[in-house]
Design an enzyme around this catalytic site. Sequence first.
Site, PDB file in Angstrom:
ATOM      1  N   ASP A  49      12.013 -13.409  -2.532  1.00 28.68           N
ATOM      2  CA  ASP A  49      11.184 -13.545  -1.295  1.00 28.68           C
ATOM      3  C   ASP A  49      12.245 -13.425   0.051  1.00 28.68           C
ATOM      4  OD1 ASP A  49      12.838 -15.770  -1.354  1.00 28.68           O
ATOM      5  OD2 ASP A  49      11.068 -17.331  -0.869  1.00 28.68           O
ATOM      6  N   SER A  50      13.619 -12.910  -0.308  1.00 30.16           N
ATOM      7  CA  SER A  50      14.454 -12.498   0.830  1.00 30.16           C
ATOM      8  C   SER A  50      13.788 -11.241   1.463  1.00 30.16           C
ATOM      9  CB  SER A  50      15.893 -12.344  -0.016  1.00 30.16           C
ATOM     10  OG  SER A  50      15.676 -11.413  -0.945  1.00 30.16           O
ATOM     11  N   ASP A  88       9.357 -13.805  -7.111  1.00 28.39           N
ATOM     12  CA  ASP A  88       9.147 -15.029  -6.579  1.00 28.39           C
ATOM     13  C   ASP A  88       7.870 -15.542  -5.786  1.00 28.39           C
ATOM     14  OD1 ASP A  88      11.656 -16.397  -6.116  1.00 28.39           O
ATOM     15  OD2 ASP A  88      12.435 -15.062  -4.340  1.00 28.39           O
ATOM     16  N   LYS A 118       9.702 -16.706 -10.060  1.00 27.82           N
ATOM     17  CA  LYS A 118      10.666 -17.645 -10.091  1.00 27.82           C
ATOM     18  C   LYS A 118      10.096 -18.559  -9.078  1.00 27.82           C
ATOM     19  CE  LYS A 118      14.391 -16.434  -7.361  1.00 27.82           C
ATOM     20  NZ  LYS A 118      14.350 -17.419  -6.289  1.00 27.82           N
ATOM     21  N   GLU A 120      11.612 -22.372  -6.452  1.00 25.74           N
ATOM     22  CA  GLU A 120      12.801 -22.968  -5.945  1.00 25.74           C
ATOM     23  C   GLU A 120      12.408 -24.443  -6.628  1.00 25.74           C
ATOM     24  OE1 GLU A 120      13.772 -22.176  -1.923  1.00 25.74           O
ATOM     25  OE2 GLU A 120      13.965 -20.093  -2.516  1.00 25.74           O
ATOM     26  N   GLU A 187      22.606 -20.974  -6.749  1.00 27.65           N
ATOM     27  CA  GLU A 187      22.791 -20.591  -5.361  1.00 27.65           C
ATOM     28  C   GLU A 187      23.920 -21.393  -4.734  1.00 27.65           C
ATOM     29  OE1 GLU A 187      19.793 -18.709  -3.074  1.00 27.65           O
ATOM     30  OE2 GLU A 187      20.967 -18.322  -1.539  1.00 27.65           O
TER      31      GLU A 187
END
Length: 279
Positions: A49-50, A88, A118, A120, A187
Amino acid sequence: MSVHIEQKRLTAPDLRARKGGLPIVALTSYHAHTAALLDRHCDLILVGDSLGMVMHGLETTIPVTLEMMILQGKAVMRGSRRALVVVDMPFGSYEASKEQAFASAARVMKETGCGAIKLEGGKRMAETIAFLAERGVPVMAHVGLTPQSVNALGGFRAQGRDPAEWAPFEEDARAVSDAGAFAVVLEALAEPLAARITANIVIPTIGIGASPACDGQILVLEDMLGLSPRVPKFVKRYADLGPAIDAAVSAYAAEVRARAFPTVDHVYGAKTKSPVKGP
Ligand code: KIV
């Protein structure tokens, strides 16, 4: 007769089995063409999602939507053949309940064809990870600095620099491992903490600003190619493509203004008619 050799894609279980073995090579990609380039070298391609920051110039990943992830996930799947593609889950698409997470993950997997998702979060996402894993959704977890929580964390900064703060990060990593995640991204975690987590959990850790001891490494492609204006300390620039693109665009602009491009090599002539025969 042509022989068609089918390229087998890596799967989440293949990468899960790499714990403690040959390091997992991972990079982000959001496009078919970069995915094709990465596919020859990477075990895992993350449609991160960057993309909100890299492709869309957003300040954070918070505004990224499921539709944006699905569109780029499809592109990366079209461009790649061998790497495991992980997409993501964007902020707001999975946190409300495990049912919401399954509905979003199922959409991502059906519409992109990717091999895993993925999300978080550590302990707080463990129940959701177990729910997804039990229903056929391979999950890569992400702990440490979790950019979707930037507003709660108060900024993008390294985590766990003080050993007195290590316990919650270790509990997060163990919780996602016990819940059935096939791998976990660490991270911006203090190096000794990332190394310790790697030694103490049974799933592969993929480091980004973490430790060389991790079971794999990931970077954002544009950061390591020198295309991002600002990068965190943990990024190594393997190329500096900005000046090369600037030189190419400058040469193009000069040639267009001077009518030096296109030349005869870049245009289509008219078909010449064969001369008409006389009586
Ligand atoms: O979105 C992303 O690119 C990521 C990586 C930084 C791991 O989550």
